[in-house]
Design a protein around this motif. Structure first.
Motif, short mmCIF file in Angstrom:
data_model
loop_
_atom_site.label_atom_id
_atom_site.label_comp_id
_atom_site.label_asym_id
_atom_site.label_seq_id
_atom_site.Cartn_x
_atom_site.Cartn_y
_atom_site.Cartn_z
N THR A 10 -7.17 3.19 4.41
CA THR A 10 -7.18 1.71 3.76
C THR A 10 -6.03 1.80 3.00
OG1 THR A 10 -10.00 1.81 3.33
CG2 THR A 10 -8.85 0.14 2.35
N ALA A 11 -5.51 2.77 2.31
CA ALA A 11 -4.29 2.55 1.82
C ALA A 11 -2.91 2.53 2.56
CB ALA A 11 -4.00 4.05 0.66
N GLU A 12 -2.97 3.47 3.44
CA GLU A 12 -2.13 2.66 5.00
C GLU A 12 -1.71 1.14 4.63
OE1 GLU A 12 -0.84 3.48 9.22
OE2 GLU A 12 -2.09 5.81 7.65
N ARG A 13 -3.03 0.67 5.12
CA ARG A 13 -3.36 -0.91 5.87
C ARG A 13 -2.35 -1.53 4.23
NH1 ARG A 13 -6.62 -4.33 4.58
NH2 ARG A 13 -8.50 -2.78 3.94
N GLN B 116 4.31 0.58 -3.44
CA GLN B 116 4.47 0.71 -5.16
C GLN B 116 2.75 -0.67 -5.76
OE1 GLN B 116 6.18 2.54 -7.08
NE2 GLN B 116 7.74 3.06 -6.24
N LYS B 117 3.11 -1.80 -4.95
CA LYS B 117 2.32 -2.59 -5.90
C LYS B 117 0.67 -1.78 -5.43
CE LYS B 117 5.13 -6.79 -5.20
NZ LYS B 117 5.36 -7.83 -4.44
N THR B 118 0.69 -1.65 -4.14
CA THR B 118 -0.98 -0.80 -4.43
C THR B 118 -1.85 -0.60 -4.79
OG1 THR B 118 -0.69 -1.22 -1.77
CG2 THR B 118 -2.94 -0.01 -2.16
N THR B 119 -2.97 -0.32 -5.43
CA THR B 119 -3.36 0.09 -6.48
C THR B 119 -4.47 0.59 -6.66
OG1 THR B 119 -4.22 -1.87 -7.68
CG2 THR B 119 -2.54 -1.29 -8.56
N VAL B 120 -4.87 1.78 -6.96
CA VAL B 120 -6.20 2.83 -6.65
C VAL B 120 -7.85 1.83 -6.63
CG1 VAL B 120 -8.39 4.26 -7.64
CG2 VAL B 120 -5.98 4.98 -7.47
N ALA B 121 -7.95 0.62 -7.96
CA ALA B 121 -8.41 -0.59 -7.59
C ALA B 121 -8.45 -1.93 -6.51
CB ALA B 121 -7.89 -0.96 -9.26
N ASP B 122 -7.14 -1.55 -6.08
CA ASP B 122 -7.06 -2.26 -4.92
C ASP B 122 -7.71 -2.03 -4.10
OD1 ASP B 122 -5.78 -3.99 -5.87
OD2 ASP B 122 -3.89 -3.65 -5.65
N ILE B 123 -7.74 -0.01 -3.29
CA ILE B 123 -8.23 0.59 -2.29
C ILE B 123 -9.92 0.62 -2.66
CG2 ILE B 123 -8.24 2.98 -1.33
CD1 ILE B 123 -5.33 3.24 -2.59
N ALA B 124 -10.41 0.64 -3.72
CA ALA B 124 -11.56 0.73 -3.85
C ALA B 124 -12.24 -0.36 -4.22
CB ALA B 124 -12.22 1.40 -5.87
N ARG B 125 -11.28 -1.69 -3.93
CA ARG B 125 -12.43 -3.06 -3.56
C ARG B 125 -12.46 -2.59 -2.06
NH1 ARG B 125 -8.17 -5.54 -5.41
NH2 ARG B 125 -8.94 -5.77 -7.53
N GLU B 126 -11.69 -2.34 -1.19
CA GLU B 126 -11.56 -3.04 -0.12
C GLU B 126 -12.48 -2.77 0.59
OE1 GLU B 126 -9.45 -4.56 2.44
OE2 GLU B 126 -8.87 -6.25 0.43
N LEU B 127 -13.03 -0.68 0.02
CA LEU B 127 -13.59 0.03 0.22
C LEU B 127 -14.97 -0.90 -0.16
CD1 LEU B 127 -11.88 2.92 0.38
CD2 LEU B 127 -12.39 2.18 2.33
N SER C 197 -7.56 12.88 -7.17
CA SER C 197 -7.32 13.14 -7.88
C SER C 197 -6.13 12.03 -9.60
CB SER C 197 -6.74 14.25 -9.23
OG SER C 197 -5.83 14.94 -8.39
N ALA C 198 -5.30 11.71 -8.71
CA ALA C 198 -4.73 10.42 -9.08
C ALA C 198 -3.30 9.42 -7.37
CB ALA C 198 -3.06 11.27 -9.46
N LYS C 199 -3.42 8.66 -7.98
CA LYS C 199 -2.89 7.90 -7.11
C LYS C 199 -1.23 8.94 -6.23
CE LYS C 199 -0.71 3.72 -4.63
NZ LYS C 199 0.43 3.41 -5.13
N SER C 200 -0.90 9.62 -6.55
CA SER C 200 0.48 9.94 -5.63
C SER C 200 -0.48 11.37 -4.65
CB SER C 200 1.02 10.97 -6.83
OG SER C 200 -0.14 11.78 -7.52
N GLU C 201 -1.49 11.68 -5.11
CA GLU C 201 -2.57 11.95 -4.03
C GLU C 201 -2.71 11.50 -2.56
OE1 GLU C 201 -5.60 14.05 -5.50
OE2 GLU C 201 -4.46 15.45 -6.60
N ILE C 202 -3.00 9.79 -3.22
CA ILE C 202 -3.39 9.45 -2.17
C ILE C 202 -2.02 8.76 -1.73
CG2 ILE C 202 -4.44 7.21 -1.02
CD1 ILE C 202 -5.90 6.83 -3.94
N ASN C 203 -1.22 8.45 -1.68
CA ASN C 203 0.42 8.28 -1.03
C ASN C 203 0.77 10.09 -0.35
OD1 ASN C 203 1.23 6.65 -3.54
ND2 ASN C 203 1.93 7.15 -4.83
N ALA C 204 0.52 10.28 -1.33
CA ALA C 204 1.01 12.50 -0.17
C ALA C 204 0.87 11.78 0.90
CB ALA C 204 1.24 13.47 -0.96
N ALA C 205 -1.37 11.83 1.22
CA ALA C 205 -1.69 11.71 2.11
C ALA C 205 -1.56 11.04 2.91
CB ALA C 205 -3.37 11.53 1.77
N VAL C 206 -0.63 9.39 2.46
CA VAL C 206 -1.22 8.80 3.89
C VAL C 206 0.46 8.83 4.40
CG1 VAL C 206 0.20 6.04 4.25
CG2 VAL C 206 -1.96 6.36 2.40
N ALA C 207 1.28 9.45 3.80
CA ALA C 207 2.59 10.34 4.47
C ALA C 207 2.04 11.04 4.97
CB ALA C 207 3.58 11.07 3.16
#
Length: 211
Positions: free
Chosen positions: A23-26, A34-45, A57-67
């Motif tokens: 979902t984060a990647e999409r 930069q504009k995508t927030t954890v709230a955006d991801i949660a809302r989609e899910l 534990s942080a948005k940075s971990e999601i960023n790293a997981a997508v990469a």
């Protein structure tokens, strides 16, 4: 899934993490990294941000997981080519061409994802060096097999692989691919042939008297 066909807690957790990453990647592709927030991801899910934070534990971990997910696909393709059929020469050509094409599709054609790569490079995310090491390793396996078969001159396979990777870096590095877009020559195919010729001739040792 256990022997009774039931999904285990670890499997459910991995599945949920994968859904968050997908979902984060999409969203990164649609509205930007930069504009995508954890709230955006949660809302989609259809879950709460607090629930997302149970898995990251942080948005940075999601960023790293997508990469990591995007880079792992490139690494898997490189490893499949390196360990696949064909001569070392054919596999080296195929690996560089596939690497260029996959990175172009992910990070150059899609400029919003390119912003994520720029941040990863600027901030020295550990996954960048890990990715380089894995591509180096795939190239080295090809070089080793070429040296063993007699296609390439014997020598330091590790050094030769790194030299090939550096020589072809503008065709594999997302930032350089963008910066060099207005300078299409030499083409990647020409650079690969240049590297193959060097591998066949052998990598000369540095002259200690000139160091």
């Amino acid at each position: 899934m256990n022997a009774m066909g039931e999904t285990t807690p670890n499997a459910r957790e991995n599945e949920q993490r994968a859904r968050i990453v997908a979902t984060a990647e999409r969203l990164f592709r649609e509205i930007g990294f930069q504009k995508t927030t954890v709230a955006d991801i949660a809302r989609e899910l259809r879950m709460s941000p607090a629930n997302v934070y149970r898995f990251f534990s942080a948005k940075s971990e999601i960023n790293a997981a997508v990469a990591r997910h995007l880079m792992s696909e490139v690494e898997a393709a490189a490893q499949k080519i390196a360990d696949g059929p064909g001569s070392a020469t054919e596999r080296l050509r195929a690996l560089i061409v596939a690497n260029e094409a996959m990175n172009a599709e992910r990070y150059v054609a899609d400029r919003k994802l390119h912003d994520m790569v720029e941040a990863a490079l600027d901030e020295n995310w550990p996954i960048i060096s890990e990715h380089i090491d894995r591509i180096d390793a795939a190239i080295e396996r090809i070089v080793v097999s070429g040296m063993e078969s007699g296609e390439f001159a014997p020598g330091d396979a590790n050094l030769a692989a790194r030299l090939v990777h550096v020589a072809c870096i503008r065709y594999c590095h997302p930032r350089l691919m963008v910066e060099c877009a207005d300078h299409p020559t030499p083409e990647s195919a020409q650079m690969v042939e240049f590297c193959i010729a060097a591998l066949r001739a052998g990598i000369p040792s540095p002259d200690p008297s000139k160091s």
